[in-house]
Design an enzyme around this catalytic site. Structure first.
Site, PDB file in Angstrom:
ATOM      1  N   ARG A   1       0.968  -1.178  -0.024  1.00  0.00           N
ATOM      2  CA  ARG A   1      -0.004  -0.153   0.162  1.00  0.00           C
ATOM      3  C   ARG A   1       0.743   1.257   0.035  1.00  0.00           C
ATOM      4  O   ARG A   1       0.485   2.298  -0.621  1.00  0.00           O
ATOM      5  CB  ARG A   1      -0.790   0.116   1.329  1.00  0.00           C
ATOM      6  CG  ARG A   1      -1.884   1.173   1.153  1.00  0.00           C
ATOM      7  CD  ARG A   1      -2.989   1.068   2.125  1.00  0.00           C
ATOM      8  NE  ARG A   1      -2.581   1.137   3.574  1.00  0.00           N
ATOM      9  CZ  ARG A   1      -3.366   1.118   4.559  1.00  0.00           C
ATOM     10  NH1 ARG A   1      -4.584   0.670   4.489  1.00  0.00           N
ATOM     11  NH2 ARG A   1      -2.981   1.091   5.854  1.00  0.00           N
TER      12      ARG A   1
ATOM     13  N   LYS B   1      -2.766   7.061   1.131  1.00  0.00           N
ATOM     14  CA  LYS B   1      -2.281   7.363   2.676  1.00  0.00           C
ATOM     15  C   LYS B   1      -1.146   8.465   2.415  1.00  0.00           C
ATOM     16  O   LYS B   1      -0.201   7.983   2.842  1.00  0.00           O
ATOM     17  CB  LYS B   1      -1.900   6.170   3.103  1.00  0.00           C
ATOM     18  CG  LYS B   1      -2.375   6.087   4.778  1.00  0.00           C
ATOM     19  CD  LYS B   1      -2.441   4.730   5.207  1.00  0.00           C
ATOM     20  CE  LYS B   1      -2.038   4.704   6.721  1.00  0.00           C
ATOM     21  NZ  LYS B   1      -2.792   5.830   7.621  1.00  0.00           N
TER      22      LYS B   1
ATOM     23  N   GLU C   1     -15.957   6.988   7.362  1.00  0.00           N
ATOM     24  CA  GLU C   1     -15.044   6.168   8.044  1.00  0.00           C
ATOM     25  C   GLU C   1     -14.850   7.240   9.359  1.00  0.00           C
ATOM     26  O   GLU C   1     -15.290   8.359   9.489  1.00  0.00           O
ATOM     27  CB  GLU C   1     -13.755   5.902   7.554  1.00  0.00           C
ATOM     28  CG  GLU C   1     -12.893   7.155   7.031  1.00  0.00           C
ATOM     29  CD  GLU C   1     -11.541   6.636   6.199  1.00  0.00           C
ATOM     30  OE1 GLU C   1     -10.984   5.433   6.235  1.00  0.00           O
ATOM     31  OE2 GLU C   1     -10.903   7.697   5.734  1.00  0.00           O
TER      32      GLU C   1
HETATM   33  N1  PXG Z   1      -8.888   5.145   7.586  1.00  0.00           N
HETATM   34  C1  PXG Z   1      -8.091   6.106   7.721  1.00  0.00           C
HETATM   35  C2  PXG Z   1      -8.193   7.342   7.486  1.00  0.00           C
HETATM   36  C3  PXG Z   1      -6.740   5.568   8.322  1.00  0.00           C
HETATM   37  O1  PXG Z   1      -5.712   6.626   8.425  1.00  0.00           O
HETATM   38  C4  PXG Z   1      -7.760   3.340   8.576  1.00  0.00           C
HETATM   39  C5  PXG Z   1      -8.823   3.662   7.940  1.00  0.00           C
HETATM   40  C6  PXG Z   1      -7.528   1.963   8.982  1.00  0.00           C
HETATM   41  O2  PXG Z   1      -6.742   1.307   8.127  1.00  0.00           O
HETATM   42  P1  PXG Z   1      -5.741  -0.168   8.514  1.00  0.00           P
HETATM   43  O3  PXG Z   1      -5.086  -0.446   7.188  1.00  0.00           O
HETATM   44  O4  PXG Z   1      -4.773   0.362   9.706  1.00  0.00           O
HETATM   45  O5  PXG Z   1      -6.567  -0.946   8.862  1.00  0.00           O
HETATM   46  C7  PXG Z   1      -6.503   4.470   8.779  1.00  0.00           C
HETATM   47  C8  PXG Z   1      -5.395   3.715   9.314  1.00  0.00           C
HETATM   48  C9  PXG Z   1      -2.850   6.693  13.983  1.00  0.00           C
HETATM   49  C10 PXG Z   1      -2.993   5.678  12.909  1.00  0.00           C
HETATM   50  O6  PXG Z   1      -1.804   6.800  14.556  1.00  0.00           O
HETATM   51  C11 PXG Z   1      -3.493   5.776  11.728  1.00  0.00           C
HETATM   52  C12 PXG Z   1      -3.544   4.576  11.072  1.00  0.00           C
HETATM   53  C13 PXG Z   1      -3.083   3.426  11.252  1.00  0.00           C
HETATM   54  C14 PXG Z   1      -2.706   3.448  12.487  1.00  0.00           C
HETATM   55  C15 PXG Z   1      -2.405   4.458  13.337  1.00  0.00           C
HETATM   56  O7  PXG Z   1      -3.735   7.432  14.105  1.00  0.00           O
HETATM   57  N2  PXG Z   1      -4.557   4.811   9.897  1.00  0.00           N
END
Ligand code: PXG
Length: 296
Positions: A54, A154, A187
Site C-alpha cells: 500500500r 495514505k 469512516e
Molecule cells: N482510515 C484511515 C483514514 C486511516 O488512516 C484506517 C482507516 C484503518 O486502516 P488499516 O489499514 O490500519 O486497517 C486508517 C489507518 C494513527 C494511525 O496513529 C492511523 C492509521 C493506522 C494506525 C495508526 O492514528 N491509519
C-alpha cells in the site's frame, strides 16, 4: 539514563532525541509524502507485505520514487524492530518528498526521506473502550471527494482527520465519523466503519473516500468465514443510528464497538454479539505467523 529508542532515517539509526529531519523537507512544508501505521504482535509484523504494497501504491500515485526496493524496505522495518528489541510494537513508516527549497515544485527534491519509527504499543483505545465500546459523533468535516487528499492515498495530509478529532474531543466523545460530500457515512479519523443489521454486515465503499484498510479487508473475510453476508454499500446516517451494531476496524483500533453516535444509543448500548465474536477471532488472527512476517 533510560535507553532511547533508535529511529531509522535514510539507512542510519539515531537515538530518538537526535532523530530529526530538515525544516526544508517537503513532508513538513507541504505534507508531501506517504505513510503507513503497522503493528507487530508477539514477533510477527501483521500484514507487513500488504502495508508495504500500500505504501508503494500511495507513492506511485503521488509520483514519489521510493529509493529502496520493497525487499530492502521490509528488511529495514524488521531491522528497526530488532535494533530496539521490540516484539510487540507500533511501527510508523514515512516517506517524504525530501529536502527541497521553499517552492512546492517536487523537482527541487532530489532525494526522498525514509523514516521508520518503532515503539511499544501505546493503548490508543484502551481496555475500557474494548470492553464498553466507544462513543462517537458525526463531524461537520466532510471527507474530501476522490482526489489528491482522499484517503484512497495514505498521504501526509491528515488535516480533515485532525479537525474531526478536535471536534470529538470538544464534544467529550471518543471518536469522530466522517460523511462524504453526498452525506453518506465514510469512516472514522483513523479507522474504517461497519454496521451490522440482522446479521448482515456493511461497510462504505472506498468511493466515499475511505481508506482501503488492511484490517477492514481482513475482517470482511473473517466475517464471511463466520457465515455473515458482507457488502460494501453506501450507509446513511439514519442507517447508522438504527443499526443493531456498529464497529470500527484499524491498525490501532483493531476491532472495537461503537455504542453511541451523536447521543443515539446503538442497539442496546453495549458491544453486540457479532462485534464481540469478531474481536475475539481477530485477536487469534493477529498472532498467527501465516498472517504476517516474522521479525527473525
Ligand atoms: N482510515 C484511515 C483514514 C486511516 O488512516 C484506517 C482507516 C484503518 O486502516 P488499516 O489499514 O490500519 O486497517 C486508517 C489507518 C494513527 C494511525 O496513529 C492511523 C492509521 C493506522 C494506525 C495508526 O492514528 N491509519
Amino acid at each position: 539514563m533510560e535507553k532511547e529508542f533508535l529511529i531509522y532515517i535514510d539507512g542510519e539509526f539515531y537515538p530518538k532525541s537526535e532523530a530529526k529531519v530538515s525544516v526544508y523537507d517537503h513532508g513538513l512544508l507541504y505534507g508531501d509524502g506517504v505513510f503507513e501505521g503497522i503493528r507487530a504482535y508477539s514477533g510477527i509484523v501483521f500484514k507487513l507485505k500488504e502495508h508495504i504494497d500500500r505504501l508503494y501504491r500511495s507513492a506511485h500515485t503521488i509520483m514519489l520514487r521510493i529509493p529502496l526496493t520493497k525487499d530492502k524496505m521490509t528488511r529495514a522495518v524488521l531491522d528497526t524492530l530488532k535494533k530496539n528489541s521490540l516484539k510487540n510494537a507500533y511501527i510508523r513508516l514515512v516517506v517524504t518528498r525530501g529536502i527541497g527549497d521553499l517552492g512546492l515544485d517536487p523537482r527541487k527534491c532530489p532525494k526522498p526521506t525514509v523514516i521508520i519509527i518503532a515503539e511499544p504499543i501505546i493503548q490508543i483505545y484502551g481496555a475500557e473502550a474494548k470492553e464498553k465500546g466507544m462513543t462517537a459523533i458525526i463531524s461537520w468535516v466532510k471527507r474530501d471527494s476522490v482526489d489528491a487528499t482522499t484517503h484512497e492515498t495514505k498521504s501526509l495530509n491528515y488535516l480533515n482527520s485532525i479537525l474531526a478529532k478536535i471536534e470529538a474531543n470538544a464534544a467529550g466523545v471518543d471518536e469522530a465519523i466522517y460523511l462524504d460530500k453526498q452525506g453518506f457515512v465514510c469512516e472514522g479519523t483513523a479507522e474504517n466503519i461497519f454496521t451490522v443489521r440482522d446479521g448482515k454486515i456493511a461497510t462504505p465503499p472506498v468511493s466515499t473516500g475511505a481508506l482501503a484498510g488492511i484490517t477492514r479487508q481482513r475482517v470482511m473475510k473473517l466475517a464471511e468465514d463466520l457465515g455473515h453476508t458482507v457488502v460494501e454499500s453506501n450507509i446513511t446516517p439514519n442507517e447508522l443510528f438504527n443499526a443493531d451494531e456498529v464497529f470500527f476496524t484499524g491498525t490501532a483500533a483493531e476491532v472495537v464497538a461503537v455504542t453511541e453516535v451523536n447521543r443515539r444509543i446503538i442497539g442496546d448500548g453495549k458491544p453486540g454479539p457479532v462485534t464481540r465474536r469478531l474481536m475475539k477471532e481477530f485477536y487469534k488472527i493477529v498472532k498467527d505467523p501465516r498472517e504476517g512476517t516474522s521479525i527473525n
